[in-house]
Design a protein around this motif. Sequence first.
Motif, PDB file in Angstrom:
ATOM      1  N   SER A  31      -1.208 -10.648   1.450  1.00  0.00           N
ATOM      2  CA  SER A  31      -0.853  -9.723   0.364  1.00  0.00           C
ATOM      3  C   SER A  31      -1.171  -8.311   0.832  1.00  0.00           C
ATOM      4  O   SER A  31      -2.224  -8.064   1.429  1.00  0.00           O
ATOM      5  CB  SER A  31      -1.631 -10.056  -0.911  1.00  0.00           C
ATOM      6  OG  SER A  31      -3.024  -9.952  -0.695  1.00  0.00           O
ATOM      7  N   THR A  32      -0.249  -7.404   0.571  1.00  0.00           N
ATOM      8  CA  THR A  32      -0.421  -6.009   0.978  1.00  0.00           C
ATOM      9  C   THR A  32      -0.311  -5.114  -0.254  1.00  0.00           C
ATOM     10  O   THR A  32       0.349  -5.461  -1.242  1.00  0.00           O
ATOM     11  CB  THR A  32       0.647  -5.611   2.006  1.00  0.00           C
ATOM     12  OG1 THR A  32       1.951  -5.817   1.441  1.00  0.00           O
ATOM     13  CG2 THR A  32       0.509  -6.440   3.277  1.00  0.00           C
ATOM     14  N   TYR A  46      -5.021  -4.638   2.463  1.00  0.00           N
ATOM     15  CA  TYR A  46      -4.282  -5.891   2.594  1.00  0.00           C
ATOM     16  C   TYR A  46      -5.290  -7.034   2.698  1.00  0.00           C
ATOM     17  O   TYR A  46      -6.433  -6.851   3.144  1.00  0.00           O
ATOM     18  CB  TYR A  46      -3.338  -5.874   3.802  1.00  0.00           C
ATOM     19  CG  TYR A  46      -3.982  -5.527   5.119  1.00  0.00           C
ATOM     20  CD1 TYR A  46      -4.453  -6.517   5.979  1.00  0.00           C
ATOM     21  CD2 TYR A  46      -4.115  -4.192   5.519  1.00  0.00           C
ATOM     22  CE1 TYR A  46      -5.028  -6.189   7.189  1.00  0.00           C
ATOM     23  CE2 TYR A  46      -4.686  -3.859   6.722  1.00  0.00           C
ATOM     24  CZ  TYR A  46      -5.149  -4.862   7.560  1.00  0.00           C
ATOM     25  OH  TYR A  46      -5.732  -4.539   8.750  1.00  0.00           O
ATOM     26  N   GLN A  47      -4.860  -8.208   2.292  1.00  0.00           N
ATOM     27  CA  GLN A  47      -5.759  -9.350   2.188  1.00  0.00           C
ATOM     28  C   GLN A  47      -5.125 -10.581   2.828  1.00  0.00           C
ATOM     29  O   GLN A  47      -3.907 -10.730   2.870  1.00  0.00           O
ATOM     30  CB  GLN A  47      -6.090  -9.655   0.721  1.00  0.00           C
ATOM     31  CG  GLN A  47      -6.809  -8.529  -0.005  1.00  0.00           C
ATOM     32  CD  GLN A  47      -7.017  -8.852  -1.470  1.00  0.00           C
ATOM     33  OE1 GLN A  47      -6.518  -9.848  -1.975  1.00  0.00           O
ATOM     34  NE2 GLN A  47      -7.759  -7.987  -2.168  1.00  0.00           N
ATOM     35  N   SER A  52     -10.537  -9.620   3.633  1.00  0.00           N
ATOM     36  CA  SER A  52      -9.763  -8.473   3.134  1.00  0.00           C
ATOM     37  C   SER A  52     -10.040  -7.276   4.023  1.00  0.00           C
ATOM     38  O   SER A  52     -11.178  -7.079   4.496  1.00  0.00           O
ATOM     39  CB  SER A  52     -10.143  -8.164   1.687  1.00  0.00           C
ATOM     40  OG  SER A  52     -11.521  -7.843   1.588  1.00  0.00           O
ATOM     41  N   CYS A  53      -9.009  -6.483   4.252  1.00  0.00           N
ATOM     42  CA  CYS A  53      -9.118  -5.378   5.191  1.00  0.00           C
ATOM     43  C   CYS A  53      -8.680  -4.071   4.517  1.00  0.00           C
ATOM     44  O   CYS A  53      -7.874  -4.072   3.576  1.00  0.00           O
ATOM     45  CB  CYS A  53      -8.248  -5.621   6.427  1.00  0.00           C
ATOM     46  SG  CYS A  53      -8.691  -7.115   7.355  1.00  0.00           S
ATOM     47  N   VAL A  54      -9.225  -2.984   5.031  1.00  0.00           N
ATOM     48  CA  VAL A  54      -8.897  -1.644   4.570  1.00  0.00           C
ATOM     49  C   VAL A  54      -8.591  -0.802   5.804  1.00  0.00           C
ATOM     50  O   VAL A  54      -9.404  -0.727   6.735  1.00  0.00           O
ATOM     51  CB  VAL A  54     -10.056  -1.017   3.757  1.00  0.00           C
ATOM     52  CG1 VAL A  54      -9.720   0.418   3.383  1.00  0.00           C
ATOM     53  CG2 VAL A  54     -10.362  -1.846   2.532  1.00  0.00           C
ATOM     54  N   ARG A 164      -1.921  -2.880  -7.207  1.00  0.00           N
ATOM     55  CA  ARG A 164      -0.894  -3.907  -7.187  1.00  0.00           C
ATOM     56  C   ARG A 164      -0.667  -4.365  -5.753  1.00  0.00           C
ATOM     57  O   ARG A 164      -0.646  -3.559  -4.824  1.00  0.00           O
ATOM     58  CB  ARG A 164       0.406  -3.381  -7.796  1.00  0.00           C
ATOM     59  CG  ARG A 164       0.309  -3.040  -9.266  1.00  0.00           C
ATOM     60  CD  ARG A 164       1.672  -2.745  -9.847  1.00  0.00           C
ATOM     61  NE  ARG A 164       2.390  -1.719  -9.096  1.00  0.00           N
ATOM     62  CZ  ARG A 164       3.630  -1.301  -9.397  1.00  0.00           C
ATOM     63  NH1 ARG A 164       4.268  -1.846 -10.425  1.00  0.00           N
ATOM     64  NH2 ARG A 164       4.208  -0.355  -8.696  1.00  0.00           N
ATOM     65  N   TYR A 165      -0.468  -5.678  -5.605  1.00  0.00           N
ATOM     66  CA  TYR A 165      -0.245  -6.261  -4.280  1.00  0.00           C
ATOM     67  C   TYR A 165       1.105  -6.978  -4.279  1.00  0.00           C
ATOM     68  O   TYR A 165       1.514  -7.574  -5.276  1.00  0.00           O
ATOM     69  CB  TYR A 165      -1.354  -7.246  -3.912  1.00  0.00           C
ATOM     70  CG  TYR A 165      -2.687  -6.579  -3.640  1.00  0.00           C
ATOM     71  CD1 TYR A 165      -3.017  -6.137  -2.364  1.00  0.00           C
ATOM     72  CD2 TYR A 165      -3.595  -6.381  -4.669  1.00  0.00           C
ATOM     73  CE1 TYR A 165      -4.234  -5.520  -2.116  1.00  0.00           C
ATOM     74  CE2 TYR A 165      -4.815  -5.761  -4.426  1.00  0.00           C
ATOM     75  CZ  TYR A 165      -5.124  -5.329  -3.152  1.00  0.00           C
ATOM     76  OH  TYR A 165      -6.331  -4.709  -2.904  1.00  0.00           O
ATOM     77  N   THR A 166       1.758  -6.919  -3.147  1.00  0.00           N
ATOM     78  CA  THR A 166       3.065  -7.543  -2.980  1.00  0.00           C
ATOM     79  C   THR A 166       3.037  -8.499  -1.784  1.00  0.00           C
ATOM     80  O   THR A 166       1.996  -8.682  -1.142  1.00  0.00           O
ATOM     81  CB  THR A 166       4.150  -6.476  -2.777  1.00  0.00           C
ATOM     82  OG1 THR A 166       5.427  -7.109  -2.746  1.00  0.00           O
ATOM     83  CG2 THR A 166       3.921  -5.693  -1.492  1.00  0.00           C
ATOM     84  N   PHE A 167       4.189  -9.067  -1.491  1.00  0.00           N
ATOM     85  CA  PHE A 167       4.249 -10.063  -0.425  1.00  0.00           C
ATOM     86  C   PHE A 167       3.938  -9.432   0.933  1.00  0.00           C
ATOM     87  O   PHE A 167       4.453  -8.369   1.277  1.00  0.00           O
ATOM     88  CB  PHE A 167       5.630 -10.705  -0.359  1.00  0.00           C
ATOM     89  CG  PHE A 167       5.963 -11.543  -1.570  1.00  0.00           C
ATOM     90  CD1 PHE A 167       5.003 -11.867  -2.509  1.00  0.00           C
ATOM     91  CD2 PHE A 167       7.247 -12.004  -1.758  1.00  0.00           C
ATOM     92  CE1 PHE A 167       5.295 -12.630  -3.617  1.00  0.00           C
ATOM     93  CE2 PHE A 167       7.569 -12.773  -2.865  1.00  0.00           C
ATOM     94  CZ  PHE A 167       6.590 -13.092  -3.799  1.00  0.00           C
TER      95      PHE A 167
END
Length: 259
Positions: A31-32, A46-47, A52-54, A164-167
Amino acid sequence: MSTTICQVMGFLVSSLGVGGSIMATAMDTWSTQDLYDNPVTAVFQYQGLWRSCVRQSSGFTECRPYFTILGLPAMFQAVRALMIVGIVLGLLGLFVCIFALKCIRIGSMEDTAKANMTLTSGIMFIVAGLCAITGVSVFANMLVTNFWMSTTNMYQGMQNVQNRYTFGSALFVGWVAGGLALVGGIMMCLACKGLIPEESRYKAVSYNASGRNISYRTGPYKGGPGYEADPRSRKGVGYEDAPRSEDGRRPYPSKYDYV
């Protein structure tokens, strides 16, 4: 020849599917962060399934693993389990499929054993592909639900509540890998039929008798060798023991000679 090609192609396609499942499980971009409303940002998040990363605008990236198991959502843990089960089944299927290849002869292994091993590996690949597709689809459903919930909160004036996260790219890799494993498993199952020897298959024979082509002949009953009557036990004078006449002819015995 076509059976060997189908088996080898199924092995190669399944190998790509299993490798893609491993790659998708290890990727951090499940998820980004959605940048639709804010394309210019100093921090990009993104996860993945494990951390999870930043990533900052300076290029520095910091990743933090999930230090808890019970604190994660149940569906998230189910996705992890599905991907792991799919990878394990895929690796076992590859191990079995290597020994089942028709182009590889190991000892005195019969074709029937190779056919059974091919069918087993094909079923493993099919289940592994279904696990990968199911796991990725469940995670995608979670993202869609959270996305619309975040969108609703944003339009209600609470845009700073959560991002919000997307594909992410890992989802597409997982879908493609699951499809390849599924197709490879089907090809292995189809190749199994061609590996079964012809003499081991059941052949049914039908007999069609036509009354016009059957002829019957009547004749004396002939008993078995153990049930033949002893000619010496007969009473009276038989045909063989009858006296001959002067011209050498035997008179036909009458019915009273056997009484």
